[in-house]
Design an enzyme around this catalytic site. Structure first.
Site, PDB file in Angstrom:
ATOM      1  CD1 TRP A 198      71.739  42.433  -6.109  1.00  0.00           C
ATOM      2  CD2 TRP A 198      74.284  42.680  -7.200  1.00  0.00           C
ATOM      3  NE1 TRP A 198      73.000  40.982  -5.801  1.00  0.00           N
ATOM      4  CE2 TRP A 198      74.218  41.859  -6.143  1.00  0.00           C
ATOM      5  CE3 TRP A 198      74.621  43.849  -7.516  1.00  0.00           C
ATOM      6  CZ2 TRP A 198      75.634  41.730  -5.747  1.00  0.00           C
ATOM      7  CZ3 TRP A 198      76.848  43.379  -6.966  1.00  0.00           C
ATOM      8  CH2 TRP A 198      76.963  42.362  -6.693  1.00  0.00           C
ATOM      9  NE  ARG A 199      71.945  47.818   0.670  1.00  0.00           N
ATOM     10  CZ  ARG A 199      72.249  46.563   1.795  1.00  0.00           C
ATOM     11  NH1 ARG A 199      71.770  45.847   1.545  1.00  0.00           N
ATOM     12  NH2 ARG A 199      73.133  47.140   2.593  1.00  0.00           N
ATOM     13  CB  ALA A 200      76.394  45.027  -3.903  1.00  0.00           C
ATOM     14  CG  ASP A 201      74.495  39.110  -1.916  1.00  0.00           C
ATOM     15  OD1 ASP A 201      75.425  38.741  -1.997  1.00  0.00           O
ATOM     16  OD2 ASP A 201      74.139  39.618  -2.857  1.00  0.00           O
ATOM     17  CD  GLU A 226      68.769  39.071  -6.703  1.00  0.00           C
ATOM     18  OE1 GLU A 226      68.826  38.336  -6.227  1.00  0.00           O
ATOM     19  OE2 GLU A 226      69.767  39.445  -7.124  1.00  0.00           O
ATOM     20  CG  HIS A 227      70.905  41.724  -2.171  1.00  0.00           C
ATOM     21  ND1 HIS A 227      69.415  40.719  -0.977  1.00  0.00           N
ATOM     22  CD2 HIS A 227      70.790  41.436  -2.681  1.00  0.00           C
ATOM     23  CE1 HIS A 227      70.388  39.496  -1.764  1.00  0.00           C
ATOM     24  NE2 HIS A 227      70.757  39.914  -3.323  1.00  0.00           N
ATOM     25  CD  GLU A 248      69.089  35.771  -3.436  1.00  0.00           C
ATOM     26  OE1 GLU A 248      69.032  36.581  -3.028  1.00  0.00           O
ATOM     27  OE2 GLU A 248      68.697  35.161  -3.561  1.00  0.00           O
ATOM     28  CD  GLN A 277      69.495  36.672 -10.172  1.00  0.00           C
ATOM     29  OE1 GLN A 277      70.892  36.611 -10.316  1.00  0.00           O
ATOM     30  NE2 GLN A 277      69.289  36.252  -9.800  1.00  0.00           N
ATOM     31  CD  GLN A 315      67.773  29.098  -6.824  1.00  0.00           C
ATOM     32  OE1 GLN A 315      67.804  30.593  -6.460  1.00  0.00           O
ATOM     33  NE2 GLN A 315      69.031  29.126  -5.674  1.00  0.00           N
TER      34      GLN A 315
END
Length: 607
Positions: free
Chosen positions: A439-442, A475-476, A497, A164, A209
């Site tokens: 993006w909320r960080a994973d 994501e997240h 995700e 991303q 992907q």
């Protein structure tokens, strides 16, 4: 099987780099940083830090030897190759000419040609993103960009193995292209965006992907995995979802391309703003110069790290555009874009941090504004909205001259701890979102990631009507990741995700519903269309977590989803997604699994 890009991965610590004037110290990397602001946009320090563009923009021209340029490019890469959460930011800018160099593109590195056409800057070499810094795993190759170049790889192969927030735009590749890392290693890669570009040969997606190509031209394409989407792309594969999972839309309904920096023969800079196109295919530059307008750099406030919100707002109030040079900006109050046609453009992944719970940029309900090439970051315990376009529901239409968001990245956690309510909120009508990663960080630096450490509710809320999104990566987030409440919306490509770190099922439910849908269309919406959607789950605490559905829409014939899928990446005790959309579609749960659906509308799905 391709595991989730971060299921077994965690972020590397930022490199510790000695700096001089904001650029790397060392014999091969001389700094010519200047504190003066530009007067006329003229650059007199080629190959060093540009006096016009700040200390972290390195401008090259043909007065320098290829060996000298190579040394400087290599010095930047040595700092940025694995510098995933560092504060260093760079732009490598090439004046018109032909260069025999190889450019490895690391984190927070922006490679750009300064010509009016991609053919004006020719790189006889590679412009490469690979993943040997991470044992051949490209699934954390974020935050980098390349644009406005012709690339002539000597071995015939351009490698752009990204995930991303790594767009490539307005590039002509005279050869083939691969989207996966080189061996050894697992060679995974996970998502990218290519626009307004031409590849003479074949594009091989390899292990990639998911991918979006918009307004490109290919000699041919091979490869697929979960979700490959082509919009207005000449030479795209035929529609074939789900076997293989290719979604092909013949024409792009409405778009304009991202503005870009150019330099004329006198050394003066302008920003070119391409014109709006409708029902388009292929590139803007295939048949001659692109249509659009030039804005002299003298009409910009050229921002440097350390500029205050008050200083930037004063420039905006006096009718200036804003060019953010590479670096970190601590912003304590909203930057207010109130003039139609204003351009706010970042170089080198310039990063705006909300330090006082404030919105970072507020765009009024105006026509023709641009926000591009910026990373928005929460640096407060709670910021209600990071970026907002419009303020409340409006009846104004802007279809003749829409506001556009290009390469907008939001980050909550990872580099610093912080929280947010909504990353992007769109209240105006006719807005175009062209490549967003929210993006909320994973994963990230110690102390920056956790269910209560970097809380964030929703990636994007769309309240405006006639909003179009190309390339929506979200994501997240902990509630609905996309909440679309406006009418006549269109999304071309969605990648998601669910949050990895859900501690308990009771922490992630609302009413009797388990979890939250990744993409929610409001219950009162009567017309909405989306093409090419993928939503994945990996719940990494082995807490047996489920979500009832990946997508949630009202039962009405005007809401149509085309080519949608789900993936479970959990182990046997992880949980999963119980339905693809609403109550339709088989579960993917408790082990690897995929599910594909060709279309869904009015409560009926087709597989």
């Amino acid at each position: 099987m391709i595991p989730s890009r971060r299921s077994v991965l965690r972020g590397a610590a930022a490199a510790s780099v000695p700096l001089i004037g904001g650029v790397c110290a060392g014999p091969a990397f001389a700094s010519a940083a200047a504190s003066d602001k530009p007067r006329n946009g003229h650059d007199g320090h080629d190959g060093h830090a540009s006096s016009a563009l700040g200390p972290n923009v390195l401008v090259f021209d043909r007065s320098m030897s290829d060996a000298a340029i190579q040394a400087k490019v290599d010095a930047v890469f040595a700092v940025q190759e694995s510098n995933q959460f560092g504060d260093e930011r760079f732009a490598l800018a090439f004046k018109p000419g032909t260069y025999t160099v190889d450019i490895n593109v690391g984190f927070y590195t922006h490679v750009l040609g300064l010509g009016a056409s991609p053919s004006d800057v020719v790189i006889n070499g590679h412009v490469t993103v690979d993943a040997q810094w991470f044992d051949g795993n490209g699934t954390q190759n974020f935050w980098r960009a390349a644009e406005n170049l012709t690339i002539v790889p000597p071995d015939g192969l351009e490698r752009w193995a990204v995930s991303q927030a790594a767009p490539m735009r307005r590039v002509h590749i005279k050869g083939n292209m691969t989207l996966m890392p080189s061996p050894p290693g697992n060679q995974w890669s996970s998502g990218g965006f290519l626009a307004d570009s031409k590849v003479d040969g074949q594009v091989d997606s390899g292990s990639q992907q998911q991918w979006l190509s918009r307004n490109d031209t290919f000699g041919s394409w091979t490869g697929s995995n979960w979700n490959m989407v082509f919009v207005g792309t000449e030479g795209a594969p035929a529609q074939s979802f789900p076997a293989p999972p290719m979604t092909t839309v013949d024409r792009t309904p409405v778009t304009r391309e991202k503005p870009f920096l150019t330099v004329d023969r006198h050394g003066d800079y302008q920003v070119f703003v391409p014109a709006l196109r409708t029902n388009s295919t292929g590139t803007t530059w295939a048949h001659g110069p692109a249509r659009g307008r030039n804005i002299a750099l003298s009409q910009f406030h050229v921002a440097r790290p350390g500029d205050s919100a008050a200083e930037i707002n004063q420039a905006l109030a006096h009718g200036k555009n804003v060019l953010f040079t590479p670096g970190i900006y601590d912003i304590s109050a909203p930057l207010r874009v109130n003039r139609p046609g204003t351009v706010v453009l970042g170089l080198g992944l310039a990063t705006l941090r909300s330090t006082h719970g404030n919105t970072l940029i507020e765009v009024a309900d105006i026509a023709g504004a641009t926000v591009a090439g910026l990373l928005f970051e929460a640096a407060s315990k709670h910021t209600p909205v990071l970026l907002r376009v419009g303020h409340g529901k409006s009846r104004k239409r802007h279809s003749a001259d829409p506001t556009v968001l290009f390469d907008v990245v939001a980050r909550i956690g990872g580099a610093i701890a912080g929280g947010a309510g909504i990353s992007v909120q769109i209240d105006s009508n006719d807005v175009i979102a062209d490549h967003l990663w929210l993006w909320r960080a994973d994963h990230g630096l110690d102390g920056t990631v956790g269910w209560t450490v970097n809380p964030a509710d929703t990636g994007i809320v769309v309240n405006g009507d006639h909003v179009t999104a190309y390339g929506l990566f979200v994501e997240h987030y902990q509630k609905y990741e996309v909440l679309w409440q406006g009418e006549h919306g269109r999304t071309y490509f969605f990648q998601n995700e669910h949050p990895y770190d859900v501690p308990t099922q009771s922490a992630w439910r609302h009413g009797s519903t388990l979890g939250y849908a990744a993409y929610k269309v409001g219950d009162r919406v009567r017309e909405h269309h989306a093409w090419g959607l993928g939503s994945y789950c990996f719940f990494n605490l082995r807490a047996n977590i489920y979500t009832d559905a990946a997508y949630e829409v009202p039962d009405t014939p005007g809401v149509v989803f085309t080519d949608l899928m789900t993936v479970c990446l959990n182990d046997e005790a992880g949980g999963g997604i119980l339905h693809c959309i609403d109550k339709a579609g088989d579960p993917v749960q408790n082990g690897f699994g995929t599910y594909f659906m060709k279309s869904y509308s009015n409560g009926v799905g087709s597989v």
